[in-house]
Design an enzyme around this catalytic site. Structure first.
Site, PDB file in Angstrom:
ATOM      1  N   GLU A 131     -19.313 -57.747  47.686  1.00  0.00           N
ATOM      2  CA  GLU A 131     -19.443 -58.915  48.596  1.00  0.00           C
ATOM      3  C   GLU A 131     -20.222 -60.251  48.106  1.00  0.00           C
ATOM      4  O   GLU A 131     -19.897 -61.310  48.810  1.00  0.00           O
ATOM      5  CB  GLU A 131     -19.943 -58.351  49.965  1.00  0.00           C
ATOM      6  CG  GLU A 131     -18.780 -57.438  50.808  1.00  0.00           C
ATOM      7  CD  GLU A 131     -17.473 -58.013  51.452  1.00  0.00           C
ATOM      8  OE1 GLU A 131     -17.736 -59.018  51.845  1.00  0.00           O
ATOM      9  OE2 GLU A 131     -16.690 -57.504  50.979  1.00  0.00           O
ATOM     10  N   SER A 508     -17.169 -14.048 101.767  1.00  0.00           N
ATOM     11  CA  SER A 508     -18.416 -13.353 101.988  1.00  0.00           C
ATOM     12  C   SER A 508     -19.756 -13.806 101.468  1.00  0.00           C
ATOM     13  O   SER A 508     -20.892 -13.208 101.572  1.00  0.00           O
ATOM     14  CB  SER A 508     -18.218 -11.780 101.642  1.00  0.00           C
ATOM     15  OG  SER A 508     -17.127 -11.226 102.538  1.00  0.00           O
TER      16      SER A 508
END
Length: 827
Positions: A131, A508
């Site tokens: 770059e 229950s």
């Protein structure tokens, strides 16, 4: 008459041409001098002056004016480069367990910001070589590169070499738009000098490597390393560094996933540039270029599977910190214990697979013909395309070997399924019926069948994608900390969180709260209530109601302890009738059950758990028994940290007091039942496990566990809730659309095994010690048939626990002894 005249000017070397009329010239000589016109020589001089002045203004003054305007109007508006020293990145929300295991990352941009010292040298070499080779030499702008780009643009119409330095790209990425104008380029150049003046080269490079977009929502090189290679950036190889370094130029065109061939060309270019810059040797260059493209999309390195928790944490972040919370790099620290969460996931999935095996095999996912099986690559693609949930895998049957089945997995490997592992696979008919039992693998499978596989204890088993669902929630009773949460078989199969969203009848599972209410009303575990048929004409129910026990039998006079252990329905109904519905609803509300829901069930069906509750609400109630009577509030978020690891939120849960309790202590949870009532009810639930409907849990061989099963009408819901002093856990199983699980799928069969598997892991760190007994309790020997107090030597007597305030007196002699004495008097 017109004549053309020429004459040469010796001063400027120019030949001038003039045209005049001979007639006018003759007339001019006869004209007086004052009427003569200005000479042509003077007119030419004025024109020259005008041209030179204009040129001077154009070349010198105009740029100065433009620069002055720029300096006065635009330059002052340029951002301060010093702000880059305190830059904040758009970083995903991280969600972790209490022990810092990653659950999820949520955000539109994947980014892992690094300091320069954390960036490997190979990465910086690859980036600068490709770059900006003179990055460490120039002052922000590479004029040679700019000139080269301009020449290319003029001569070819396009520029192949970039004119922007890394510093200029930093200026553009952080401060400017992407519009291509000369003004933006000028701003970019000016900002580059400002940046170079404020920051070191290392700081600039770190900004660049953390900011750049590298495809697939990945920003920065660390995120790209994770996305494409599933590794931390410091573990990449040379070819992988070069591949990532090649992405900034064109993240889509050179993407190794979308365009592997072009990506390879770009990677090899980066490697050549590294070689030319003397960063790598010829041998390293050739070795790296020889590596094939092997990138593949990898998500964040998730340590713990907890999708339902991640969604709750995300909602918490947005509610408390706004939508920006997903971009600010916050870390949500949940209360989860990673080991327990793993155990919960496994327990739920194994439990649902066991349910599937009890009800038969529904057949293969699909079947391939012999012709289709000849293309191995296509077969593997088919296996991979099938949705897989709950850590199931897929495979295709390729051959049979005596009693074994050969299966090719989606990884292309061949595994063996033993016939012993598929004897369960009778053809599914319905939840209550199956076909004949298989005697050989071919009774179950055919070559070409695509099937689900489960790896259990390092052994492959035939499996199914379950139709049923389950939920598990586990909390610390002392303060409500959620230790584990599973909202379903798999979050990606169904995002409906059954722990907090599924309101189902607990059956229950509600009875312990009714029995605790009775104890506080003055009844005892020894109180006897008749278990006999009953018919109710209940206006609230708008029907004739004939409740019965699960077994269909009736057991006559039954002590409350035994009635709870065996979950006797008729005893519970009569008990509710005796102590009162309003009283029971008011009492149950203390445990955190929503009053609005309770009020919708002001009838005797409440005794059998007709109220609709979520598993989270149920476990909250059971935690009260576990912590000796305090109401706690379950919580999931322990703390929130910002990007700099500063704590910006911390939970402050109220805690059940254990020693030196002060009534007005703001940190203490509210006591809602006495320690004595909590202990007595707990001791009754211990017998659920000792000999009652939850006796399968005896396999844990613990003295410190208690709990209760729960089953609703037609076995549509199966529950088990249980606890130790340190952990309370609730498990639910059923269909999302209420439907029978099957005749025998009660809480003790469908839910309890999941609870057992989880609690085996959860209880391991804690000593196996009995529940602490509070003061104010006494043990009294009773007659097991009548519940009456008897002398300790009474045959069959056992000691029942009572609150000392309503404990029965122990008779000095037994009834049998009195009868004998009476007979002796009349002999």
């Amino acid at each position: 008459m017109r004549i053309i005249d020429t004459h040469h000017n010796p001063i400027n070397g120019l030949t001038h041409y003039s045209e005049f009329d001979m007639t006018q010239e003759t007339q001019a000589h006869s004209t007086p001098p004052q009427n003569q016109q200005a000479s042509p020589k003077k007119k030419t001089s004025k024109l020259k002056w005008f041209v030179w002045t204009s040129a001077f203004l154009s070349l010198i003054v105009t740029p100065l004016v433009a620069l002055t305007i720029y300096a006065l109007t635009i330059y002052p508006t340029l951002p301060d480069a010093a702000s880059l020293k305190d830059v904040t990145y758009q970083v995903p929300l991280r969600i972790v367990t209490e022990d810092d295991k990653l659950i999820s990352e949520i955000g539109t941009k994947k980014r892992i910001p690094l300091d320069y010292t954390e960036i490997p040298e190979r990465m910086t070499q690859a980036i600068t070589a490709s770059e900006d080779e003179s990055f460490f030499e120039h002052g922000g702008v590479d004029y040679t590169g700019l000139a080269r780009a301009v020449v290319e643009l003029v001569t070819t119409g396009s520029k192949k070499s970039g004119g922007s330095t890394i510093t200029m790209q930093v200026a553009r990425n952080f401060f400017l738009t992407k519009e291509k104008t000369y003004l933006r380029k000028l701003n970019e150049i000016i900002l580059s000098y400002k940046i170079e003046n404020e920051l070191s080269k290392q700081e600039i490079l770190a900004l660049y490597l953390n900011k750049i977009f590298l495809g697939h929502r990945s920003y920065g090189v660390a995120a790209a390393a994770q996305t494409y290679y599933g590794k931390p950036i410091n573990q990449l190889s040379l070819d992988e560094y070069a591949m990532i370094a090649g992405l900034p130029k064109a993240p889509s065109a050179y993407n190794p996933i979308a365009n592997p061939e072009r990506a390879k060309l770009r990677r090899n270019y980066v490697l050549r540039r590294m070689f030319e810059q003397n960063f790598i040797t010829q041998q390293e260059l050739e070795a790296a270029q020889a590596v094939e493209v092997h990138a593949k999309l990898v998500g964040a390195r998730i340590d713990i599977e907890a999708g339902y928790v991640a969604e709750m944490a995300r909602a918490f972040a947005i509610e408390n910190f706004g939508e920006e919370a997903l971009k600010q790099g916050l870390t949500i620290v949940t209360t989860l214990d990673s080991k327990l969460q793993d155990a919960a996931n496994l327990a739920v999935r194994n439990g649902l697979q066991e349910y599937e095996r009890r009800h038969g095999y529904r057949g293969p996912i699909q079947h391939l013909t012999p012709t289709e099986m000849t293309d191995t690559e296509q077969v593997l693609e088919t296996l991979n395309s099938i949705e897989k949930f709950g850590r199931l895998s897929t495979g295709i049957v390729t051959a049979f070997d005596k009693t074994n089945t050969q299966v090719m997995t989606l990884e292309g490997e061949t595994i063996t399924l033993a016939f012993e592992g598929m004897t369960w696979a009778q053809p599914y008919i319905n939840v209550n019926a199956k076909g004949p039992k298989p005697t050989k693998p071919q009774d179950v499978l055919q070559i070409g069948d695509i099937i689900y596989l489960q790896n259990l204890d390092n052994k492959w088993l035939l499996a199914q994608d379950p139709l049923t669902e389950s939920a598990l929630i586990s909390v610390k009773p002392q303060n409500g900390q959620i230790l584990a949460m599973v909202g379903g078989f798999d979050y990606f199969r169904s995002k409906f969180n059954r722990v907090i969203q599924a309101k189902r009848q607990p059956g229950s599972n509600f009875k312990p709260f009714l029995y605790a209410a009775a104890i506080d009303k003055g009844l005892t575990p020894a109180t006897v209530i008749n278990d006999a048929p009953v018919v109710f004409h209940d206006r609230a129910l708008e029907d004739v109601w004939r409740p019965e026990n699960y077994s269909g039998r009736f057991y006559g006079p039954t002590r409350l302890r035994k009635a709870l252990a065996y979950s006797r329905n008729l005893v519970s109904i009569r008990l509710l009738q005796q102590i009162g519905i309003k009283y029971t609803i008011d009492y149950a509300q203390q445990f955190g059950f929503p009053i609005e829901e309770m009020n919708q069930h002001r009838d005797l069906s409440l005794a059998l758990g007709s109220v609709q509750l979520t598993p989270l609400e149920v476990v909250q109630g059971y935690a009260t028994f576990a912590n000796t009577g305090y109401k706690i509030t379950p919580y999931l978020i322990k703390e929130v940290r910002n990007f700099n690891s500063d704590v910006i939120y911390r939970a402050e849960p109220k805690t059940a007091c254990t020693v030196q309790c002060m009534q007005d202590d703001p940190t203490s949870a509210e006591r809602v039942i006495s320690a004595q009532t909590a202990y007595i009810t707990t001791s009754m639930m211990q017998d659920v496990i000792n000999y009652g409907s939850g006796r399968k849990a005896k396999v844990l061989d613990r003295e410190d566990i208690a709990g209760k099963t729960g089953t609703t009408n037609d076995q549509k819901d199966a529950w088990f809730s249980g606890f130790s002093p340190d952990i309370a856990t609730t498990v639910w199983a059923g269909f999302d659309q209420p439907s029978t699980l099957g005749r025998s799928e009660v809480g003790g069969r469908a839910a309890l095994p999941i609870w057992i598997d989880y609690m085996r892991v959860a209880l391991a760190p804690f000593p196996n010690a009995p529940f602490a007994r509070p003061e104010g309790l006494v043990n009294v020997p009773i007659n097991p048939d009548t519940g009456d107090a008897v002398p300790a030597d009474f045959p069959g007597a056992f000691f029942e626990v009572f609150n000392e305030n309503n404990a029965p007196d122990i008779p000095s002699v037994t009834e049998t002894k009195i009868h004998q004495m009476t007979e002796e008097l009349f002999e």
